[in-house]
Design a protein around this motif. Structure first.
Motif, PDB file in Angstrom:
ATOM      1  N   GLN A   1       0.843  -1.181   0.000  1.00 34.39           N
ATOM      2  CA  GLN A   1       0.000   0.000   0.000  1.00 34.39           C
ATOM      3  C   GLN A   1       0.884   1.238   0.000  1.00 34.39           C
ATOM      4  N   LYS A   2       0.627   2.118  -0.930  1.00 31.36           N
ATOM      5  CA  LYS A   2       1.379   3.363  -0.974  1.00 31.36           C
ATOM      6  C   LYS A   2       0.901   4.290   0.124  1.00 31.36           C
ATOM      7  N   ARG A   3       1.704   5.326   0.381  1.00 26.40           N
ATOM      8  CA  ARG A   3       1.335   6.263   1.425  1.00 26.40           C
ATOM      9  C   ARG A   3      -0.097   6.791   1.291  1.00 26.40           C
ATOM     10  N   GLY A   4      -0.531   7.074   0.051  1.00 27.23           N
ATOM     11  CA  GLY A   4      -1.874   7.615  -0.136  1.00 27.23           C
ATOM     12  C   GLY A   4      -2.975   6.581   0.047  1.00 27.23           C
ATOM     13  N   GLY A   5      -2.631   5.293   0.194  1.00 28.33           N
ATOM     14  CA  GLY A   5      -3.641   4.268   0.361  1.00 28.33           C
ATOM     15  C   GLY A   5      -3.799   3.435  -0.890  1.00 28.33           C
ATOM     16  N   GLU A   6      -3.259   3.934  -1.998  1.00 31.52           N
ATOM     17  CA  GLU A   6      -3.400   3.235  -3.263  1.00 31.52           C
ATOM     18  C   GLU A   6      -2.417   2.050  -3.306  1.00 31.52           C
ATOM     19  N   LEU A   7      -2.761   1.022  -4.082  1.00 30.67           N
ATOM     20  CA  LEU A   7      -1.900  -0.163  -4.117  1.00 30.67           C
ATOM     21  C   LEU A   7      -0.850  -0.047  -5.202  1.00 30.67           C
ATOM     22  N   GLN A   8       0.318  -0.533  -4.900  1.00 34.76           N
ATOM     23  CA  GLN A   8       1.413  -0.459  -5.852  1.00 34.76           C
ATOM     24  C   GLN A   8       2.000  -1.846  -6.028  1.00 34.76           C
ATOM     25  N   SER A   9       2.058  -2.315  -7.268  1.00 37.47           N
ATOM     26  CA  SER A   9       2.644  -3.634  -7.517  1.00 37.47           C
ATOM     27  C   SER A   9       3.924  -3.482  -8.298  1.00 37.47           C
ATOM     28  N   GLU A  10       4.894  -4.313  -7.988  1.00 36.69           N
ATOM     29  CA  GLU A  10       6.151  -4.283  -8.724  1.00 36.69           C
ATOM     30  C   GLU A  10       6.638  -5.693  -8.965  1.00 36.69           C
ATOM     31  N   LEU A  11       7.313  -5.848 -10.084  1.00 39.66           N
ATOM     32  CA  LEU A  11       7.931  -7.115 -10.396  1.00 39.66           C
ATOM     33  C   LEU A  11       9.275  -7.208  -9.684  1.00 39.66           C
ATOM     34  N   LEU A  12       9.519  -8.345  -9.037  1.00 39.14           N
ATOM     35  CA  LEU A  12      10.815  -8.567  -8.401  1.00 39.14           C
ATOM     36  C   LEU A  12      11.321  -9.941  -8.832  1.00 39.14           C
ATOM     37  N   ARG A  13      12.617 -10.157  -8.613  1.00 32.02           N
ATOM     38  CA  ARG A  13      13.178 -11.467  -8.946  1.00 32.02           C
ATOM     39  C   ARG A  13      13.890 -12.070  -7.752  1.00 32.02           C
TER      40      ARG A  13
END
Lengths: 407, 246, 410
Positions: C169-181
């Protein structure tokens, strides 16, 4: 004949005898007390690991404890429960259903584990009801009341009497949800439980989860938690094959390691204690016999055979050892009992310590265990016999003239 | 140009890569998309879910606006009637009539399945991101269809190794989408069936989601009614509206 | 008249008894010293591993983050780590970002704790990464490489090199997805770490949380744990301009570990007291016996005009000598035992598995002692002092003798 001689000898020098006896009495009782305290700590660790949440033995469908898959459940049959409760060594049985979901109040929503229990039965197994910091524990007909962990309560901003919403995926795929009232807040010191655990009524959770008449586990308490593995093996043999019976050691392998490491440090301490006590007793008995070398010389000069001399001294030592042990055991038991009843409270100085799923209360207390009495008693008796025998043998080897001359 | 779609189209979008880079394929995909997109839509949908543990059937009504907004409300079964999901941009809320509360789905629960189906909350959110995430290539062309391979961009936040997308030439409608993991093993498959003409557009009215590691399980969504370009705007998709019956 | 030389002679009149008493006292002193040093070594090691994985010897947090773990309580790093590192005696500074979230593979999803770190600093300090090959460490602070717990990797059904997606969850409440390895895998033996750790570069984590340049924790590791008193005010001075920031010593930041040690030590102290009690009883016993034995002699001494006080003094001098001797021998033996325990230690690997957790800390299966010389000396003085205290009763007894009666004594 020898025995009368020996007893007469003992009473001839009352002062020396009393000194020797008192040393033995005090050190053996202190040794027994220390061992009792070690057992007490171990029991505290064990109790903390099991009596807060898990129970001593848990019966569930195979694989459930590892996967926590809600469909690995068992039927909530009164016969099963009665059978488990009636098993040898089992003193309490608590049927439980578990769900994972969200607990929400206002704009705050957090993941939570909700454990459905029958409060009356659960109290036979765990003692979360002793850990409340606000409100009250679930009554027997809890309905929609819950007790929640302190961390969770703080994050939700909930106090007793407040309403919270529980949402989860029910067993039929629907969204199970209900409005609950916080009846109490507990604090175990275990961050995992304090931040996520919710206790609710079993019947309510079965309804919300659409798992009517189903259980995930039956948690059992046994009379002696140290024998939980045997109780578990015994139960496993009598339950269907797709059941899994786990004792606390297998539920909490880290816990077992903690106890193993604790045992190692305890072993070192016990060796040190035995050495210190043994040295003290060896010292006292050794001296009390040693200073009689001259007397032995006279006895031998009067025609006493060396073997008879040795036997006499051994007998004397044995009588004294037994006498002092009798007193030592009495005193040791009294001290242990006192520490068991009163203990030393360290809560002003420490907060509860958590590790590997358990919490140790900050206190020192003792627990009675028979082997904490007879093992030191036997070892100390052997020690004083040795302490008596060595100087007697030495005296018996001397020529009477030499012995008499010795100071 | 604002892209519009219904819940169904949204489901498609999350499965279907959007605007392509390669000119032809981009055109093709866009055309397919346009079939589903009105500026806004309203639909009656039934969803059937079969898993090894449950079977259920739900009826719902659903509104959508562009890619980023949709609101769906369960009308049947009675037990769940009124349960409403609002998706606005990247957030998902649920309204639970039984307790009269709105609950925002937190990050750690986005992996949960939406309404017990084979679609996760996260699928709902990610749906609007697909065209940023993939590049497209034509794998195969037959008389009836194109097979388009969608490869995730190196840094796109998608769990798939690739997606295969089969589009029928006639009517340019989707037929099948296949999802592969990084080892290029097929993990999930979606079939589009029951093609009908709605407001002059040919669209499949049934979608079947099939996880391949559990062959006995599937989710079927069936449109019973769909209407494009209805008179609603973005303001319709508000928390206030989530609670009350529009 | 020299008390000490007289006492010395008296002690050796019954050589055997004196030697036995000396042996008992010295050995007890040795045991207490050696065990204390061993425990101190184990505690040091636990603290060391605990602070390196956790809060550092000194930690900087905003507000009550240490307790609430509220991810909103992040703060701008703004070069603070560098300024902290510039303090002499600071070995390492670990700025960290913690974000709860979700990890997904093409098969499964699991709740995780995304931990953003400074890879170079973390690798040299964090014991969780001890078994990680250098090339498996995160290559940069903003890359997509991640180090995962072993159980998590298994549950997500992925392996080294595979991708997965983390949503926070980002600071503003919105969700953030990222690709990781998956770049590296660690197995620590701690459930929460093995099942929930996703470690990435600090800037990557901060960017995902929508808090670029911010951290939740700065852990300060010292060269010498004893230096915390000197370094603490300097850390406080560096954050004095930001009233929301707080510096905490590890005992407060890792209350659990501190308490685990205190509780263990409390039980040990209790045992030490018992050992010393037993030693004292032995000494009282020896001295009393020697007094009894010499009753007749004392009677004579008193009869020829020596004061009872002097007699008592002589017995106390004997006790003091005995105490000092056992202090010296005991400390010598204790040092020898400590030397062995420092050098070779006690290897527990035969008894228990290699990963051992206590108070949330993994510790080394080889227990090693450290030298706590001040403590050894202090306890040695206690023993000498106890010896003197133990002589009070026998001395009093001797001083109270009536000469005639004493002479009649057998």
């Amino acid at each position: 004949m020898l025995l009368t001689l020996a007893t007469r000898n003992i009473w001839r020098n009352k002062r020396r005898t009393l000194l020797t006896l008192s040393a033995m009495v005090v050190s053996s009782s202190l040794l027994m007390l220390s061992l009792g305290i070690f057992s007490g700590m171990l029991m505290d660790i064990l109790a903390s690991a099991t009596e807060q949440y898990h129970g001593h033995v848990v019966v569930s469908r195979s694989g459930y404890q590892d996967e926590r898959d809600m469909f690995l459940n068992i039927a909530d049959e009164p016969q099963l429960l009665a059978r488990l409760a009636a098993s040898p060594g089992v003193v309490g049985a608590s049927p439980r259903l578990r769900a994972f979901g969200l607990l929400s109040r206002g704009n705050n929503t957090y993941p939570a584990e909700i454990l459905g229990i029958e409060p009356g039965r659960e109290r036979q197994v765990t003692h979360l009801d002793h850990k409340l910091i606000a409100g009250s524990y679930l009554p027997d007909d809890a309905g929609r009341q819950v007790v929640i962990g302190r961390g969770l309560a703080e994050k939700l901003g909930a106090t007793p009497g407040d309403e919270v919403v529980f949402v989860t995926q029910a067993a039929d795929g629907s969204i199970g949800n209900d409005l609950l009232t916080v009846s109490g807040i507990f604090e175990t010191g275990d961050a995992g439980h304090d931040n996520a655990l919710v206790m609710a009524e079993l019947a309510w959770l079965q309804e919300v989860m659409v798992l009517p008449g189903r259980l995930h586990e039956v948690a059992l308490s046994v009379a002696d938690p140290r024998l939980a593995d045997a109780a578990a093996a015994d139960l496993a043999a009598r339950l269907p094959a797709d059941f899994e019976v786990l004792d606390w050691g297998r539920l909490l392998p880290e816990m077992r390691e903690v106890i193993a490491s604790y045992d190692v440090s305890r072993m070192i301490l016990v060796v040190i204690l035995y050495s210190a006590t043994g040295l003290g007793i060896l010292n006292t008995f050794f001296m009390s016999v040693l200073e009689r070398t001259r007397e032995f010389g006279i006895l031998m000069a009067m025609g006493m055979k060396p073997w008879k001399l040795r036997a006499m001294v051994l007998l004397e030592t044995l009588v004294m050892g037994l006498l002092s042990l009798a007193a030592g055991i009495t005193l040791g038991l009294l001290l242990t009992w006192y520490m068991q009843a009163v203990g030393i409270d360290l809560s002003g100085y420490l907060t509860p310590v958590t590790y590997a799923g358990g919490t140790i209360l900050p206190r020192l207390s003792a627990v009675f265990e028979a082997k904490n009495i007879w093992v030191p008693a036997l070892i100390l008796l052997a020690t004083c016999l040795l302490a008596g025998y060595l100087p007697a043998r030495r005296a018996a080897r001397l020529r009477p003239v030499e012995a008499i001359r010795e100071n | 140009m604002p892209i519009r779609h219904s819940l169904f189209a949204l489901m498609l979008l999350l499965l279907l890569p959007g605007t392509a880079l390669s000119l032809d394929l981009a055109e093709l995909v866009r055309e397919v998309e346009v079939q589903y997109t009105g500026r806004s839509s309203f639909a009656l949908v039934s969803m059937e879910v079969r898993t090894e543990n449950w079977e259920r059937r739900m009826e719902m009504e659903s509104w959508s606006y562009g890619r980023d907004y949709f609101l769906t409300r369960i009308t049947e079964p009675a037990k769940e009637k009124g349960v409403t999901t609002l998706k606005a941009e990247k957030e998902v809320w649920n309204y639970l009539p039984k307790v009269d509360r709105v609950i925002k789905v937190p990050a750690s629960m986005m992996g949960g399945f939406w309404m017990g189906s084979h679609i996760t909350n996260d699928d709902l959110v990610k749906g609007s991101q697909v065209d940023k995430d993939y590049t497209f290539g034509l794998l195969e062309e037959t008389d009836q269809s194109w097979l388009i391979e969608c490869l995730p961009r190196p840094e796109a936040a998608v769990v798939w190794g690739k997606i295969h997308y089969r589009i029928a030439k006639a009517g340019r409608i989707p037929m099948q989408v296949e999802y592969f993991d990084e080892a290029m093993e097929k993990v999930r498959e979606i079939l589009f069936e029951d093609v009908q003409s709605v407001q002059g557009r040919a669209i499949p009215l049934r979608m079947v989601v099939q996880p391949l590691d559990k062959p006995a399980e599937r989710t079927v969504m069936q449109y019973r009614d769909i209407e494009f370009d209805i008179a609603i705007g973005q303001e319709f998709f508000s928390l206030r509206n989530l609670k009350k019956r529009p | 008249m020299n008390y000490l030389s007289l006492a010395w002679k008296n002690l050796w009149r019954n050589r055997r008894r004196t030697l036995i008493t000396l042996a008992a006292m010295s050995l007890s002193l040795m045991l207490v010293q050696a065990f204390h040093n061993l425990s101190a070594g184990v505690y040091r090691q636990m603290v060391n591993s605990g602070v390196r994985a956790g809060s550092g010897h000194i930690a900087v947090y905003r507000g009550d983050y240490v307790r609430s773990r509220d991810e909103k309580l992040s703060f701008a790093e703004a070069g603070l780590a560098g300024r902290l590192a510039a303090i002499p005696e600071v070995e390492g500074v670990l700025p960290r970002v913690y974000l709860p979230g979700l990890a997904q593979s093409s098969r499964e999803s699991r709740g995780i704790l995304l931990t953003g770190v400074d890879p170079a600093a973390e690798l040299s300090v964090n014991p969780f990464l001890k078994q990680l090959a250098a090339e498996d460490m995160l290559p940069s602070t903003e890359g997509r490489e991640a180090i995962l717990g072993a159980r998590l990797v298994k549950e997500l059904k992925i392996a080294r090199g595979n991708k997965f997606v983390v949503t926070v969850q980002k600071r503003g409440g919105e969700l953030q997805s990222e690709l990781l390895r998956v770049h590296g895998v660690v197995k620590t033996g701690i459930k929460e770490i093995d099942g929930g750790l996703v470690m990435v570069g600090r800037e990557r984590a901060a960017a995902m949380g929508g808090i670029p340049g911010q951290v939740h924790e700065i852990a300060v590791i010292l060269d010498d744990p004893e230096a915390d008193r000197r370094v603490f005010p300097r850390v406080e001075a560096l954050i004095a301009d930001q009233p929301e920031l707080r510096a905490l010593p590890w005992e407060e930041a890792m209350l659990n570990l501190a308490n685990a040690i205190k509780l263990d030590y409390a039980s040990q102290k209790f045992i030490f007291v018992i050992i010393l009690l037993i030693v004292t009883i032995g000494v009282v016993n020896t001295l009393l016996m020697s007094v009894m034995e010499r009753m007749r002699e004392f009677g004579v001494i008193l009869a020829i005009g020596a004061s009872p006080l002097r007699l008592a003094g002589m017995i106390m001098a004997e006790a003091t000598l005995l105490g000092v001797l056992s202090m010296i021998f005991g400390t010598l033996l204790g040092s020898l035992a400590t030397w062995y325990l420092v050098r070779y230690g006690i290897d527990l690997r035969a008894l228990i598995s290699e990963n051992l957790e206590y108070g949330g800390v993994v510790f080394d299966p080889i227990l090693r002692a450290i030298w706590d010389v001040p403590w050894m000396l202090r306890i040695a003085w206690y023993v000498a002092g106890l010896c003197l205290a133990a002589s009070l009763y026998p001395a009093l007894k001797a001083a109270r003798l009536a000469p005639v009666e004493a002479m009649r004594h057998v």
